[in-house]
Design an enzyme around this catalytic site. Structure first.
Site, PDB file in Angstrom:
ATOM      1  N   GLY A 229      30.591  10.646  -8.170  1.00 40.72           N
ATOM      2  CA  GLY A 229      30.245   9.444  -8.440  1.00 40.72           C
ATOM      3  C   GLY A 229      30.935   9.127 -10.029  1.00 40.72           C
ATOM      4  O   GLY A 229      31.914   9.641 -10.172  1.00 40.72           O
ATOM      5  N   SER A 230      30.338   8.188 -10.375  1.00 42.78           N
ATOM      6  CA  SER A 230      30.824   7.335 -11.720  1.00 42.78           C
ATOM      7  C   SER A 230      30.726   8.253 -12.751  1.00 42.78           C
ATOM      8  O   SER A 230      30.015   9.169 -13.063  1.00 42.78           O
ATOM      9  CB  SER A 230      30.285   6.138 -11.936  1.00 42.78           C
ATOM     10  OG  SER A 230      29.001   6.466 -12.464  1.00 42.78           O
ATOM     11  N   THR A 231      31.659   8.309 -13.760  1.00 41.88           N
ATOM     12  CA  THR A 231      31.554   8.951 -15.171  1.00 41.88           C
ATOM     13  C   THR A 231      30.277   8.856 -15.782  1.00 41.88           C
ATOM     14  O   THR A 231      29.634   9.691 -16.176  1.00 41.88           O
ATOM     15  CB  THR A 231      32.925   8.639 -15.909  1.00 41.88           C
ATOM     16  OG1 THR A 231      34.201   9.180 -15.010  1.00 41.88           O
ATOM     17  CG2 THR A 231      32.910   9.510 -17.284  1.00 41.88           C
TER      18      THR A 231
ATOM     19  N   GLU B 250      38.654   2.407 -15.033  1.00 40.58           N
ATOM     20  CA  GLU B 250      38.526   2.636 -13.647  1.00 40.58           C
ATOM     21  C   GLU B 250      38.274   1.346 -12.998  1.00 40.58           C
ATOM     22  O   GLU B 250      37.184   0.913 -13.081  1.00 40.58           O
ATOM     23  CB  GLU B 250      37.807   3.938 -13.070  1.00 40.58           C
ATOM     24  CG  GLU B 250      38.071   4.164 -11.715  1.00 40.58           C
ATOM     25  CD  GLU B 250      37.349   5.429 -11.104  1.00 40.58           C
ATOM     26  OE1 GLU B 250      36.005   5.461 -11.766  1.00 40.58           O
ATOM     27  OE2 GLU B 250      37.628   5.855 -10.516  1.00 40.58           O
TER      28      GLU B 250
ATOM     29  N   GLU C 249      32.277  15.466  -9.966  1.00 40.48           N
ATOM     30  CA  GLU C 249      33.405  15.011  -9.495  1.00 40.48           C
ATOM     31  C   GLU C 249      33.196  13.555  -9.773  1.00 40.48           C
ATOM     32  O   GLU C 249      32.737  12.885  -9.342  1.00 40.48           O
ATOM     33  CB  GLU C 249      33.782  15.267  -8.096  1.00 40.48           C
ATOM     34  CG  GLU C 249      35.023  15.301  -7.963  1.00 40.48           C
ATOM     35  CD  GLU C 249      35.774  13.977  -7.289  1.00 40.48           C
ATOM     36  OE1 GLU C 249      35.987  13.305  -8.280  1.00 40.48           O
ATOM     37  OE2 GLU C 249      35.413  13.808  -6.188  1.00 40.48           O
TER      38      GLU C 249
ATOM     39  N   GLY D 163      27.675  10.561 -14.106  1.00 41.14           N
ATOM     40  CA  GLY D 163      27.887  12.108 -14.360  1.00 41.14           C
ATOM     41  C   GLY D 163      27.413  12.486 -15.935  1.00 41.14           C
ATOM     42  O   GLY D 163      26.856  13.625 -15.954  1.00 41.14           O
TER      43      GLY D 163
ATOM     44  N   CYS E 132      38.251   7.752  -6.057  1.00 42.13           N
ATOM     45  CA  CYS E 132      38.256   8.116  -7.539  1.00 42.13           C
ATOM     46  C   CYS E 132      39.756   8.607  -8.015  1.00 42.13           C
ATOM     47  O   CYS E 132      40.201   8.721  -8.955  1.00 42.13           O
ATOM     48  CB  CYS E 132      37.364   9.282  -7.667  1.00 42.13           C
ATOM     49  SG  CYS E 132      37.421  10.736  -6.220  1.00 42.13           S
TER      50      CYS E 132
ATOM     51  N   LYS F 165      21.401  13.491  -1.249  1.00 36.22           N
ATOM     52  CA  LYS F 165      20.978  12.097  -1.262  1.00 36.22           C
ATOM     53  C   LYS F 165      22.111  11.254  -1.248  1.00 36.22           C
ATOM     54  O   LYS F 165      23.203  11.277  -1.897  1.00 36.22           O
ATOM     55  CB  LYS F 165      20.518  11.518  -2.692  1.00 36.22           C
ATOM     56  CG  LYS F 165      19.903  10.101  -2.748  1.00 36.22           C
ATOM     57  CD  LYS F 165      19.558   9.334  -3.890  1.00 36.22           C
ATOM     58  CE  LYS F 165      20.898   9.067  -4.729  1.00 36.22           C
ATOM     59  NZ  LYS F 165      21.434   7.722  -4.189  1.00 36.22           N
TER      60      LYS F 165
END
Lengths: 480, 341
Positions: free
Chosen positions: A234-236, A387, A256, A239, A290, A182
């Protein structure tokens, strides 16, 4: 200005988007069961196309197609044959590089200089690299006959749409897995063009399936019982949600996630190259990277000189139309991301850091943010901790190597770091101390298919790229 | 063509500085009055290092700039006005030099609006011929002196060589440094050589303009290029120049970028703007345009001026003329439409 560069726009005639796209399932574009969404050019807000939003039943269909392809075809295809498909994909991407570069720039907002010179060549290189591994897995250090997991669900971000697709798909196919991927909500178009590459390469139907949609589509894919392995970039925050969602299931995952990299400059650094490295570290892809070097740790005795040199250098950055070959900094990917950057920069000012932004004109339409740097930043400031994912650099000082290490590691993240010094022994000592997956020495933001990439702490787990990148896609073989 | 002449006031132009001013500046920067090899070496080796990979990458990025239409037209004219049209062959004759000057006077016979090169660059003995030919045009005559191209002669011989050209009336002197002395760490000797040649240049009311050739191909490392650039600037060079054109590699973009960084930093430190001249191997317009891009983005637009940037070239002019015609007519003409002297 004496030498004003005339506009040098890349032609967009090399790419034509359909007015709408369905879902690529089992080798065919099919209508989605759900709604549709528009995808735009973030530099102009022009609508480029309309794409389907895959719902649960679409995910079902895609996973079933991937399962069938895995069992009937792909798991029975020898590695040497899988390699041929990957080589073909790599070559086709290289042949169609201009088209993909233009498409990527139109949909993402990144400068054509970067999509042309970095994203597309690297995407092709990852396919070439993993093609070479496909028939050598028995000798890769994962046991005598490592096996694929089966169906892999992959969710990728909007900052490097095509490159992240190649990081995900190339090792998955090389190891014999089939894929449901996706692309990000805002940048689906190069993935949809990639479907055409797959057909051109003659890849058997169902081996790669492409579902467009937003968060719920990704969540449905992650939660699907037919998926054996998850790969996410993607974002933490997302995740963590994925890790929770698959906890207690048989699924394995590589994540990641975000980063807040320290770019550490010692007083003996090669100063002009350091300035370039800092610029490349934080303003590459508008800072939407990132592993961006968003925290500049400078030895106190050269702080003023370095900041001064940096400001002079930033004065030569060209901000504007991403399709112009002379543009260095393009558009922010979405209104939401622009808002997040704006909010965090405001927080930086409120907390007392000193803001300096490049004085340059920016277009009226689209999403834009001027390259910005903050001095007088300390570890306690939000802009040093969170971030930002935008063209914003926070400058922090240190006095000794030990202090640099302590400050660099004092973050929930641990994806990347940079060290700038002429002293080789210090580079090795620092690299050993830094809790980061990638440590660059006298360079920054360099990627190579042969080199593993991934994070410590909240930057995720697992590695992509290199031999290490094969591991997460394999179940270790054992001697019978 | 519009060009700003703003920037440093004339008094700061390096060729107006007296020997005492140069010495005072150098002593101030190095931090001692005794400019020995050891003291100079300590200073030069204390300059920030150069990372080769990064320096090459920066030059690579500068050469991806796409210069089209109006920017290209400006750049082509600027290139012509910055060329030192050069003939440095053992077989040079007065006739050859007169032809070269004729070409400089009228680069494109079909277009009287075409700018002229900044100078013609010849061997010492041909200075009188060249001077006579350029009379009334404003084109300078540059002479390569100091036992060009190797520089392997005693200081007395090199100074006599320079004096020849200066007394003949050369406007500009292109001297070579003693690369052997530099590589041996005898920085004081190189420094004193430059100072001495500079004094010869200043031995007449309107001093000759001094360009110091570093021969970067023989210095090999980028660190050496940076050190040699600073050494030459400390010694009062008006220009620093990459190469004689007789050694490979001659001018390269990364080396020129390093030298542009050096003059930028030197100007920030002293207020004195030193010029840069890449020479040798620059044959194509596109290549030359990328050098201008480097000037623009590294040293800044003050340096986009024949007083501060030159190309040492022999065949570049014709390629620029061909490109210039292409811009006006929309089509490439054949080589026979451009004169070859």
């Amino acid at each position: 200005m004496v030498f004003e560069y005339a506009p040098a726009p890349e032609s967009r005639s090399v790419v034509s988007f359909d007015s709408s796209y369905g879902l690529f399932i089992d080798g065919e574009f099919t209508d989605g069961a759900g709604t549709t969404m528009k995808t735009i050019n973030p530099a102009t807000e022009e609508v480029l196309s309309e794409v389907s939003v895959a719902g649960e039943e679409d995910v079902d269909r895609a996973v079933a197609a991937a399962r069938k392809a895995f069992e009937k075809v792909w798991s029975r295809t020898p590695g040497s044959e899988r390699a041929k498909y990957l080589y073909r994909i790599a070559r086709i991407l290289a042949e169609r590089s201009r088209e993909f570069a233009v498409a990527e720039t139109l949909n993402n907002g990144k400068p054509i200089r970067e999509s042309r010179d970095v994203d597309v060549p690297l995407a092709s290189a990852y396919f070439f690299y993993y093609a070479g591994w496909a028939d050598k897995l028995d000798h890769a250090g994962f046991g005598p006959a490592p096996r694929p997991h089966g169906v892999v669900g992959q969710v990728i971000p909007w900052n490097f749409p095509l490159l992240m697709l190649s990081w995900k798909i190339a090792p998955a196919l090389a190891t014999g897995n089939t894929v449901v991927i996706k692309p990000a909500e805002t940048t689906p178009l190069t993935a949809l063009l990639f479907a055409d590459v797959l057909r051109q390469a003659g890849l058997p139907p169902g081996v790669v399936n492409i579902l467009t949609g937003a968060g719920p589509t990704g969540a449905a894919l992650v939660a699907h019982r037919g998926v054996d392995k998850i790969a996410f970039t993607g974002s933490t925050a997302v995740g963590k949600g994925i890790a929770r969602a698959i906890a207690g299931t048989r699924k394995v995952a590589t994540l990641e996630l975000g980063g807040k990299a320290a770019n550490i400059v010692f007083d003996d650094a090669p100063i002009d190259q350091t300035v370039e490295g800092i610029v490349n570290g934080i303003f590459f892809n508008q800072g939407q990277v990132c592993c961006a070097g968003s925290r500049l740790l400078v030895q106190e005795n050269i702080h003023d000189e370095l900041v001064e040199r940096l400001k002079v250098r930033l004065g030569t950055l060209r901000v504007g139309d991403p399709m112009d070959k002379n543009t260095d900094v393009g558009a922010i990917n979405s209104a939401a991301q622009l808002q997040r950057i704006t909010d965090l920069v405001q927080a930086g000012e409120d907390e007392g850091a000193i803001r300096w932004s490049l004085d340059c004109g920016i277009p009226t339409n689209g999403f834009w943010f001027r390259p910005t740097l903050f001095t007088g930043v300390s570890q306690s400031h939000r802009i040093a901790q969170e971030e930002i994912f935008g063209p914003v650099l926070s400058v922090i000082t240190f006095r000794t190597p030990a202090e640099a290490v302590a400050k660099a590691n004092n973050t929930p993240y641990g994806l990347s770091a940079g060290i700038w010094t002429e002293k080789g022994s210090r580079i090795l000592w620092m690299a050993d101390q830094l809790r980061a997956g990638v440590v660059w020495a006298n360079t920054f933001n360099k990627f190579d298919p042969t080199s593993p990439f991934g994070g410590y702490k909240e930057s995720g787990y697992g590695r992509e790229g290199g031999r290490h990148g094969l591991g997460p896609y394999l179940v270790e073989g054992t001697t019978r | 063509m519009t060009r700003t002449t703003a920037g440093a006031p004339p008094a700061l132009r390096p060729w107006h500085r007296s020997a005492a001013e140069v010495a005072a500046t150098a002593a101030g920067i190095v931090g001692t009055d005794s400019l020995t090899s050891a003291n100079l070496g300590r200073y030069l080796h204390g300059l920030p290092g150069v990372d080769k990979v990064g320096a090459d990458a920066r030059a690579g990025m500068l050469s991806t700039r796409s210069i089209k239409t109006s920017a290209k037209a400006w750049a082509l004219d600027a290139i012509i006005s910055m060329i030192d049209l050069t003939t440095l062959e053992g077989a040079d004759t007065p006739g050859k030099v007169r032809s070269l000057v004729a070409k400089a006077r009228t680069p494109d016979p079909s277009d009287p609006g075409c700018p002229r090169p900044a100078a013609v660059c010849v061997y010492n003995d041909l200075v009188p011929v060249a001077l006579e030919a350029v009379a009334g045009t404003g084109i300078h005559v540059a002479a390569v002196s100091t036992a060009f191209p190797s520089g392997r002669a005693s200081r007395a011989v090199r100074l006599a060589d320079t004096a020849d050209a200066v007394s003949a009336g050369a406007h500009e002197i292109d001297m070579v440094i003693d690369r052997g002395a530099f590589l041996a760490g005898d920085y004081a000797r190189v420094f004193e050589d430059i100072v001495a040649v500079r004094e010869v240049c200043r031995s007449r009311p309107e001093p000759a303009h001094l360009k110091v050739i570093l021969e970067t191909g023989e210095l090999v490392t980028y660190d050496n290029v940076r050190r040699a650039s600073w050494l030459a600037m400390l010694a009062g060079a008006d220009f620093i120049k990459t190469s004689t054109g007789k050694v490979n590699p001659a001018a390269t973009l990364p080396v020129t970028v390093l030298m542009l960084e050096a003059v930028r930093d030197f100007a920030a430190l002293t207020g004195v703007s030193v010029g840069v001249k890449p020479a040798g191997g620059i044959r194509g317009s596109k290549q030359a345009v990328h050098y201008l891009v480097a000037v623009n983005e590294v040293a800044g637009e003050t340096w986009l001026d024949p007083e501060l940037f030159r190309f040492g070239a022999s065949s570049l002019l014709n390629d620029v003329l061909a490109q210039r015609r292409k811009l006006t007519t929309g089509a490439y003409t054949g080589p026979d439409y451009i004169t070859i002297d």
